[in-house]
Design an enzyme around this catalytic site. Structure first.
Site, PDB file in Angstrom:
ATOM      1  CG  ASP A 191      45.306  47.154  42.382  1.00  0.00           C
ATOM      2  OD1 ASP A 191      44.079  47.935  42.712  1.00  0.00           O
ATOM      3  OD2 ASP A 191      45.584  46.446  41.046  1.00  0.00           O
ATOM      4  CG  ASN A 251      38.225  47.117  40.201  1.00  0.00           C
ATOM      5  OD1 ASN A 251      38.408  46.577  39.698  1.00  0.00           O
ATOM      6  ND2 ASN A 251      38.187  48.072  39.152  1.00  0.00           N
ATOM      7  CG  ASP A 286      48.308  47.583  31.773  1.00  0.00           C
ATOM      8  OD1 ASP A 286      46.988  46.579  30.995  1.00  0.00           O
ATOM      9  OD2 ASP A 286      47.838  46.596  32.708  1.00  0.00           O
ATOM     10  CD  GLU A 346      42.294  48.220  36.100  1.00  0.00           C
ATOM     11  OE1 GLU A 346      41.455  48.194  35.018  1.00  0.00           O
ATOM     12  OE2 GLU A 346      42.876  47.741  37.163  1.00  0.00           O
ATOM     13  CG  HIS A 351      45.073  52.443  37.392  1.00  0.00           C
ATOM     14  ND1 HIS A 351      45.929  52.057  37.392  1.00  0.00           N
ATOM     15  CD2 HIS A 351      43.972  51.853  36.860  1.00  0.00           C
ATOM     16  CE1 HIS A 351      46.061  50.653  36.583  1.00  0.00           C
ATOM     17  NE2 HIS A 351      45.009  50.669  36.489  1.00  0.00           N
ATOM     18  NE  ARG A 352      47.532  50.287  33.654  1.00  0.00           N
ATOM     19  CZ  ARG A 352      48.458  50.583  34.116  1.00  0.00           C
ATOM     20  NH1 ARG A 352      49.341  51.741  33.831  1.00  0.00           N
ATOM     21  NH2 ARG A 352      48.624  49.541  34.981  1.00  0.00           N
ATOM     22  CE  LYS A 385      42.544  48.326  40.498  1.00  0.00           C
ATOM     23  NZ  LYS A 385      43.527  48.032  39.452  1.00  0.00           N
TER      24      LYS A 385
END
Ligand code: DC
Length: 648
Positions: free
Chosen positions: A51, A94, A318, A346, A392-393, A417
């Site tokens: 990112d 993204n 998040d 995402e 990613h998360r 990311k």
């Protein structure tokens, strides 16, 4: 798009220290404001990830001079509010933070710009921001679908002042973009937020970062924000990026589930990131939390287990995802509410979380803006692995499931990311189920030794040769030739086997003796040379690594299947002694045999096993060599136990 997989072993505990990577949210805000400011800014501890790479590329394409000084330090020469390039095409992958804030800033800059991203970026809404920018005269065209990227921004006469209205209930990044862009007009403007403002902590990060660059916004609750007249961004000289509080959540959860103490450094009591409040949620679940100015530490509950909770997660959108997988280890259900924004991230994070949690046996209810997780008493193992949806998360959240089962994470590269070396840091602070790997040639006595060492320690035992033998037998029974790589690999992937105390079943039928025939030994050796067969059998072997420990025997236990084995042994004996042992073993089982053909066979198999191109039999680095030609079984077992640090 990333590809492949990473296999994570089951864990016993987690403790240690982790220095966090820089915050994604702060990194991208600081870069943009440093670029727009008057003067040069030295940015320190910048996150280096996908990112931030997209933001750096975009600013470079706009003519901003940015130089890496190494070690996360960058020098940004501010442009004083006007980008040198009046025309550019920007690809932003993204990266939502980069896309939204650049849209707002460029719309007010008077140039001609095209902004696009990956296909998922083109599904993420931006209409509310575009509408707000159009209110001040911006000329923005959504070139494919109204309300979504890609965008074409054209020069326009900007008419700032008065009031701009923007929705606050879809993504707080719209308001962030507008807040960062409006000071460029030099005219006082009031922003009115329509609907409930979600993810407020991210707006606090925006305001704090803007203040660092000399622009103070006045606000009236969370509904009205006043951008004063005549303000301009000024470099603060040096700007430090805090550690990423969302990334901290995985390690804090690891400490809470795996005992801890696990300390993250880079965020703490003084953080401007709302996600630090994740630790309050963990504490509510029963974890013990300690905090300093610049660190947070989590440990397991003082008594008993973690407990399920019900929580409004608007303040930690998040980090709340991490609670969804922590819930797998809590007593009772966990309900996460007010998480509607997960649906436009995402991926649709509510749907993705629900699907993957179910693979682990949890009962999951999902609604428009909530998820409820009731864990199964013990975790199931998802044989196809956990899918990550280029998010990613999701990848990082599901690494926590390893406290109950080995886990294969598909496409783990998506962590780049925000946290490119996540899995390395993860391995450093976790203790995996230990493995004693015993490799060696056919009939070297590995099986007998490994089984006895396992019995003595009370650990599990993997006879990996039996898995190759089973695949060879299954192929033979299905009429698939041992040379047919794709055919055998398919059979290997779907092998229906069950290992019992003294039995091995193939599709429900006892085959313990059938796989020991010489014909099958030859078949096993042949199919073991086929790369896709080895690949298909890899995870199946790794699934044997369960608490409290595993003793595994084979050819590539130490080199390929369990390269992180605590103890590695290469067991061998002269070919003559091995032929005699195999002969004795066969006769005892009532199988007819004679020495000479056995000797010939062993020599041929030694050659094939050690000269094949994939995972050839060899003494791997760090392995102890043990020649058992002159040793008894008891002596050999005692030596292996001594090397493992657990002498009998
Ligand atoms: O150990 P064993 O004789 O039961 O093994 C049967 C065959 O399987 C042997 O010829 C080599 C192969 N094998 C392998 O390639 N890798 C392993 N880890 C175990 C066995």
């Amino acid at each position: 798009m990333s590809s492949g997989f990473i296999d994570l072993p089951e864990l016993l505990s987690a403790r240690g220290n982790v220095r966090l990577p820089g915050s994604k949210s702060i990194s991208n805000r600081v870069l943009l404001l440093a670029a727009l400011a008057d003067g040069v800014t030295e940015v320190r501890d910048l996150l280096e990830s996908d990112d931030t790479a997209r933001m750096l590329e975009a600013l470079g394409a706009l003519g901003v001079e940015i130089v890496s000084l190494g070690g996360g330090v960058w020098r940004v020469k501010g442009v004083g509010g006007v980008f040198p390039r009046r025309q550019a095409e920007l690809f932003l992958g993204n990266a939502g933070t980069a896309f939204r804030s650049l849209t707002a800033v460029l719309a007010l800059c008077g140039g001609e710009y095209r902004l696009s991203g990956v296909p998922r970026m083109h599904e993420r809404p931006i209409g509310d921001l575009v509408d707000a920018l159009r209110q001040v005269g911006a000329d923005i065209v959504c070139t494919e679908n109204e309300g979504y990227p890609p965008l074409h921004i054209r020069p326009a006469a900007i008419k700032p002042g008065e009031v701009v209205r923007i929705r606050g209930d879809v993504s707080s990044q719209f308001l962030t973009g507008l807040l960062m862009a409006l000071p460029l007009t030099g005219v006082e403007t009031t922003i009115e937020v329509i609907g409930e403002l979600i993810s407020r902590p991210y707006i606090e990060i925006t305001l704090a970062t803007m203040a660092r660059f000399g622009v103070q916004i006045r606000r009236d609750g969370w509904q009205r924000f006043i951008v004063p007249a005549g303000c301009a961004y000024r470099s603060p000289g040096t700007a430090y990026v805090e550690g990423d509080a969302s990334s901290a959540s995985y390690f804090l959860a690891l400490g809470a589930i795996g005992g801890g103490p696990l300390r993250v450094e880079g965020v703490g009591r003084d953080s401007i990131q709302g996600d630090v409040r994740f630790c309050e949620a963990l504490a509510q679940m029963g974890a013990r939390i300690e905090m300093g100015e610049n660190w947070i530490e989590a440990s397991g509950p003082a008594h008993g287990r973690l407990r399920g909770i019900e929580l409004d997660c608007n303040h930690i959108p998040d980090a709340a995802m991490t609670l969804a997988t922590t819930a797998l280890f809590a007593e009772g259900a966990t309900t996460l509410k007010n998480i509607g924004s997960w649906r436009v991230k995402e991926t649709d994070r509510i749907a993705a979380m629900a699907a993957e949690l179910r693979k682990l046996g949890a009962t999951v209810e999902e609604g428009g803006d909530f998820i409820r997780i009731t864990p199964h008493s013990s975790l199931l193992t998802p044989h196809g692995g956990i899918d990550t949806y280029d998010d990613h998360r999701i990848a990082m959240c599901f690494s926590l499931a390893t406290f109950g089962t080995p886990v294969r994470i598909n496409d783990p590269g998506c962590v780049a990311k925000t946290f490119p070396d996540y899995f390395e840091r993860f391995a450093e602070v976790t203790e995996a189920v230990p493995v004693i790997a015993i490799d060696g040639p056919s009939a070297s006595g590995k099986g007998t030794i490994a089984a006895r060492v396992a019995a003595q320690l009370g650990w599990h035992y993997l006879d990996s040769g039996a898995i190759y033998r089973l695949a060879a037998l299954a192929a033979q029974r299905a009429g698939v030739s041992w040379d047919d790589e794709a055919g055998v690999a398919e059979i290997a992937a779907g092998l229906d086997v069950e290992f019992g105390e003294n039995s091995i079943r193939l599709a429900g039928e006892e085959v313990g003796d059938a796989i020991r025939y010489e014909e099958i030994s030859i078949g096993a050796s042949r199919i073991a040379a086929l790369p896709s067969v080895r690949q298909a059998l890899l995870f199946r072997q790794r699934l044997f690594r369960r608490a409290p420990g595993l003793v595994a025997d084979g050819r590539d236990m130490a080199s390929v299947v369990f390269p992180d084995s605590r103890t590695k042994v290469f067991l061998t004996a002269s070919v003559e002694v091995r032929a005699q042992r195999r002969y004795k073993q066969l006769i005892e089982k009532g199988i007819a045999a004679s020495i000479d053909p056995l000797l010939l066979d062993l020599r041929e198999r030694d050659l094939r096993d050690s000269q094949r191109s994939v995972a050839p039999l060899q003494q791997s680095e760090g392995a102890h060599l043990l020649d058992t030609t002159e040793l008894t079984i008891a002596q050999t077992v005692a030596q292996v136990l001594e090397w493992s640090g657990k002498p009998s």
